[in-house]
Motif scaffolding. Structure first.
Motif, mmCIF file in Angstrom:
data_model
loop_
_atom_site.group_PDB
_atom_site.id
_atom_site.type_symbol
_atom_site.label_atom_id
_atom_site.label_comp_id
_atom_site.label_asym_id
_atom_site.label_seq_id
_atom_site.Cartn_x
_atom_site.Cartn_y
_atom_site.Cartn_z
ATOM 1 N N ARG A 16 26.444 13.070 -21.000
ATOM 2 C CA ARG A 16 27.062 11.628 -20.088
ATOM 3 C C ARG A 16 27.005 11.349 -18.603
ATOM 4 O O ARG A 16 27.024 11.088 -18.085
ATOM 5 C CB ARG A 16 28.461 11.429 -20.798
ATOM 6 C CG ARG A 16 28.687 11.011 -22.260
ATOM 7 C CD ARG A 16 30.419 11.070 -22.327
ATOM 8 N NE ARG A 16 30.477 10.575 -23.921
ATOM 9 C CZ ARG A 16 31.169 9.440 -24.000
ATOM 10 N NH1 ARG A 16 31.172 8.757 -22.949
ATOM 11 N NH2 ARG A 16 30.834 8.913 -25.283
ATOM 12 N N THR A 17 26.751 12.862 -18.129
ATOM 13 C CA THR A 17 27.118 13.230 -16.466
ATOM 14 C C THR A 17 25.377 13.077 -16.066
ATOM 15 O O THR A 17 25.183 12.566 -15.587
ATOM 16 C CB THR A 17 27.173 14.228 -16.108
ATOM 17 O OG1 THR A 17 28.546 14.566 -16.573
ATOM 18 C CG2 THR A 17 27.164 14.673 -15.002
ATOM 19 N N GLN A 18 24.477 13.488 -17.011
ATOM 20 C CA GLN A 18 22.888 13.159 -16.474
ATOM 21 C C GLN A 18 22.681 11.125 -16.836
ATOM 22 O O GLN A 18 22.655 10.753 -16.242
ATOM 23 C CB GLN A 18 22.030 14.154 -17.311
ATOM 24 C CG GLN A 18 22.215 14.923 -17.414
ATOM 25 C CD GLN A 18 21.450 15.806 -18.900
ATOM 26 O OE1 GLN A 18 20.934 15.080 -19.595
ATOM 27 N NE2 GLN A 18 20.432 16.897 -18.231
ATOM 28 N N LEU A 19 23.239 10.752 -17.796
ATOM 29 C CA LEU A 19 23.650 9.069 -18.187
ATOM 30 C C LEU A 19 24.254 7.699 -16.033
ATOM 31 O O LEU A 19 23.618 7.701 -16.412
ATOM 32 C CB LEU A 19 24.291 8.173 -19.100
ATOM 33 C CG LEU A 19 23.800 8.489 -20.577
ATOM 34 C CD1 LEU A 19 24.013 8.652 -21.442
ATOM 35 C CD2 LEU A 19 22.160 8.036 -20.513
ATOM 36 N N ARG A 20 25.796 9.077 -16.568
ATOM 37 C CA ARG A 20 25.880 8.749 -14.863
ATOM 38 C C ARG A 20 25.237 8.437 -13.618
ATOM 39 O O ARG A 20 25.003 7.951 -12.579
ATOM 40 C CB ARG A 20 27.506 9.463 -14.597
ATOM 41 C CG ARG A 20 28.449 8.792 -15.298
ATOM 42 C CD ARG A 20 29.983 9.297 -15.106
ATOM 43 N NE ARG A 20 29.540 10.882 -15.149
ATOM 44 C CZ ARG A 20 30.478 11.290 -15.952
ATOM 45 N NH1 ARG A 20 30.921 10.380 -17.074
ATOM 46 N NH2 ARG A 20 30.796 12.284 -15.742
ATOM 47 N N ASP A 68 27.172 7.564 -3.680
ATOM 48 C CA ASP A 68 27.285 6.824 -4.335
ATOM 49 C C ASP A 68 27.755 7.168 -5.805
ATOM 50 O O ASP A 68 27.887 6.017 -6.895
ATOM 51 C CB ASP A 68 25.448 6.725 -4.140
ATOM 52 C CG ASP A 68 24.792 6.030 -2.884
ATOM 53 O OD1 ASP A 68 25.558 6.376 -1.885
ATOM 54 O OD2 ASP A 68 24.198 5.376 -2.427
ATOM 55 N N GLY A 69 27.345 7.975 -5.976
ATOM 56 C CA GLY A 69 27.420 8.402 -7.573
ATOM 57 C C GLY A 69 29.305 8.139 -7.865
ATOM 58 O O GLY A 69 29.481 7.764 -9.439
ATOM 59 N N ILE A 70 29.498 8.624 -6.826
ATOM 60 C CA ILE A 70 31.143 8.179 -7.371
ATOM 61 C C ILE A 70 31.702 6.962 -7.425
ATOM 62 O O ILE A 70 32.174 7.080 -7.990
ATOM 63 C CB ILE A 70 32.077 9.437 -6.307
ATOM 64 C CG1 ILE A 70 31.638 10.816 -6.338
ATOM 65 C CG2 ILE A 70 33.095 9.036 -6.233
ATOM 66 C CD1 ILE A 70 32.367 11.232 -5.369
ATOM 67 N N LEU A 71 31.360 6.161 -5.950
ATOM 68 C CA LEU A 71 31.186 4.784 -6.530
ATOM 69 C C LEU A 71 30.095 3.785 -7.239
ATOM 70 O O LEU A 71 30.578 3.038 -6.673
ATOM 71 C CB LEU A 71 31.297 4.472 -4.750
ATOM 72 C CG LEU A 71 32.329 5.012 -4.238
ATOM 73 C CD1 LEU A 71 32.731 4.697 -2.303
ATOM 74 C CD2 LEU A 71 33.679 4.972 -3.776
ATOM 75 N N ASN A 72 30.009 4.577 -8.199
ATOM 76 C CA ASN A 72 28.933 4.223 -8.935
ATOM 77 C C ASN A 72 29.615 2.582 -9.564
ATOM 78 O O ASN A 72 29.996 2.488 -10.496
ATOM 79 C CB ASN A 72 28.423 4.816 -10.339
ATOM 80 C CG ASN A 72 27.650 4.160 -11.032
ATOM 81 O OD1 ASN A 72 27.405 2.683 -10.876
ATOM 82 N ND2 ASN A 72 26.887 4.390 -12.035
ATOM 83 N N GLN A 325 31.182 19.225 -7.009
ATOM 84 C CA GLN A 325 30.730 19.269 -8.154
ATOM 85 C C GLN A 325 31.023 19.032 -9.183
ATOM 86 O O GLN A 325 30.289 17.384 -10.315
ATOM 87 C CB GLN A 325 29.533 20.740 -8.997
ATOM 88 C CG GLN A 325 28.396 20.937 -8.006
ATOM 89 C CD GLN A 325 28.604 21.090 -7.055
ATOM 90 O OE1 GLN A 325 30.047 22.249 -6.817
ATOM 91 N NE2 GLN A 325 27.930 21.501 -5.202
ATOM 92 N N GLU A 326 32.524 18.719 -9.916
ATOM 93 C CA GLU A 326 33.437 18.523 -10.493
ATOM 94 C C GLU A 326 33.812 17.251 -10.208
ATOM 95 O O GLU A 326 33.950 16.262 -10.964
ATOM 96 C CB GLU A 326 34.196 19.208 -10.615
ATOM 97 C CG GLU A 326 35.203 19.501 -11.841
ATOM 98 C CD GLU A 326 36.605 19.915 -12.182
ATOM 99 O OE1 GLU A 326 37.751 19.947 -12.228
ATOM 100 O OE2 GLU A 326 36.288 21.277 -12.307
ATOM 101 N N ALA A 327 33.969 17.355 -9.145
ATOM 102 C CA ALA A 327 34.331 15.713 -8.366
ATOM 103 C C ALA A 327 33.134 15.121 -9.031
ATOM 104 O O ALA A 327 33.548 14.251 -9.308
ATOM 105 C CB ALA A 327 34.706 15.614 -7.208
ATOM 106 N N ARG A 328 31.665 15.366 -8.267
ATOM 107 C CA ARG A 328 31.084 14.083 -8.816
ATOM 108 C C ARG A 328 30.731 13.663 -9.850
ATOM 109 O O ARG A 328 30.607 12.373 -10.584
ATOM 110 C CB ARG A 328 29.800 15.139 -8.321
ATOM 111 C CG ARG A 328 28.498 14.294 -8.936
ATOM 112 C CD ARG A 328 27.314 15.203 -8.326
ATOM 113 N NE ARG A 328 27.397 15.802 -9.706
ATOM 114 C CZ ARG A 328 26.015 17.784 -9.081
ATOM 115 N NH1 ARG A 328 25.952 17.620 -8.767
ATOM 116 N NH2 ARG A 328 26.638 18.374 -10.217
ATOM 117 N N ASP A 329 31.265 14.854 -10.998
ATOM 118 C CA ASP A 329 30.647 14.573 -12.455
ATOM 119 C C ASP A 329 31.883 13.614 -13.068
ATOM 120 O O ASP A 329 32.172 13.179 -14.419
ATOM 121 C CB ASP A 329 30.997 15.764 -13.222
ATOM 122 C CG ASP A 329 29.627 16.383 -12.806
ATOM 123 O OD1 ASP A 329 28.693 15.934 -12.746
ATOM 124 O OD2 ASP A 329 29.425 17.347 -13.258
#
Length: 355
Positions: A16-20, A68-72, A325-329
């Motif tokens: 799921r992380t890779q997909l995000r 960008d990844g967090i505000l996707n 990294q945990e925040a990003r995921d």
């Protein structure tokens, strides 16, 4: 219950992380004019999320940091507007020389923020990181205090400044904390004086003292090399005119004055708002929902600041990641769950008939 209650196996979590991350890389942000400011936006479901960056940052710098990844927008499931604050990034030309530092206080930046949000999104949650969190909070308080149509159904405060938490608790602060707040104001004035002599002077001061007068250098969410990301952030900061950055630093300092604490005393207060016409205009109590996000690694935006604000905001939620990294995921899923829950609470409250 929210998605955060589900448990995934390590393999499923990795998938799921890779997909995000793949989804985030495919997002195409459009440049927009938002009131007096400029920024980036992706159109989706309403209400959207209006977001502000930290001191010395910009949408571009935040991109280098991995925001960008967090505000996707796909992960959040709604429209997202990211604004460049006055004098920063794409909004560099909004600086007004005759207004000096007054245009960079948190309430004034919040005024710009609300105007940008209202001009671009029909309805929005407010959010921001570091300085942007202080701006988003002031914008929400100003809207809620007046019962304005742009009052957000919820706010997301990522890595709020320690200065904001101390200011909000000014009445109960110990003398030592008040002295630390004054020392912080003195450091900001010294930094403003340094940058007026040129970027080299400020960077030398940062090197000599070990302090940094920009938000975000120490917290990187991306997968790339930290050195290249920091170089991009530094380059973006250097693009700001020195007189503008000096004014921004002094505006931050001015926002920390004790006189600003009174406005923040409305934290957690409830307001009365008339219900919809079909509910006969009976007043009901409504409260803005708050999500605080924290991650260790930055002395000016520590976990303790978010936790202290959470104690002052009844019913608020505070999520602490152990590392960037945990925040990003995890934050994209957790923010999406919060926004959905906050919007549903308001939706149901407006339609609750009195007994």
């Amino acid at each position: 219950f929210s998605l955060s209650c589900y448990w995934f196996s390590p393999l499923e979590h990795m998938r799921r992380t890779q997909l995000r991350r793949c989804s985030a890389s495919l997002i195409r942000w459009a440049e927009v004019q938002a009131g007096d400011l400029r920024g980036l936006s992706v159109v989706g479901t309403s209400p959207g999320l209006t977001w502000a960056h930290g001191l010395g940052g910009s949408c571009q710098a935040d991109g280098a940091r991995g925001i960008d990844g967090i505000l996707n927008p796909r992960a959040l499931g709604r429209s997202v507007l990211r604004v460049d604050l006055r004098g920063h990034g794409r909004s560099a030309d909004t600086h007004e020389a005759d207004r000096g530092s007054s245009q960079y206080t948190w309430p004034e930046l919040a005024r710009d923020f609300r105007k940008a949000s209202h001009a671009t999104l029909s309805r929005a949650f407010f959010g921001g990181e570091a300085l942007g969190a202080a701006v988003a909070l002031h914008a929400a308080l100003a809207a809620v205090a007046k019962g304005a149509p742009d009052s957000p159904p919820g706010i997301v405060l990522a890595r709020p400044p320690l200065a904001l938490a101390r200011l909000a608790a000014m009445g109960s602060c110990e003398i030592q904390q008040q002295q630390q707040q004054q020392q912080h104001r003195d450091r900001l004035e010294a930094a403003a004086a340094a940058v007026e002599r040129g970027w080299e002077a400020l960077e030398q001061m940062e090197l000599d003292t070990g302090m940094n007068f920009s938000d975000g250098f120490g917290i990187l969410y991306g997968d790339g090399h930290g050195d290249s990301a920091r170089a991009a952030i530094l380059e973006g900061r250097r693009a700001i005119r020195t007189e503008v950055y000096a004014a921004a630093l002094r505006g931050y300092r001015q926002s920390m004055e004790p006189s600003g604490a009174e406005f923040l005393q409305t934290l957690g207060h409830k307001r009365q708002e008339a219900m919809a016409n079909d509910a006969y205009g009976v007043p009901l109590t409504k409260q803005c929902q708050v999500l605080l996000l924290a991650v260790p690694g930055d002395a000016d935006h520590p976990v303790e600041a978010a936790q202290q604000l959470a104690k002052m905001l009844p019913g608020s939620e505070c999520i602490v990641a152990t590392c960037p990294q945990e925040a990003r995921d995890n934050w994209p899923r957790q923010v999406a769950g919060f926004l959905k829950k906050a919007w549903m609470k308001e939706f149901l409250a407006k339609r609750t008939m009195p007994q």
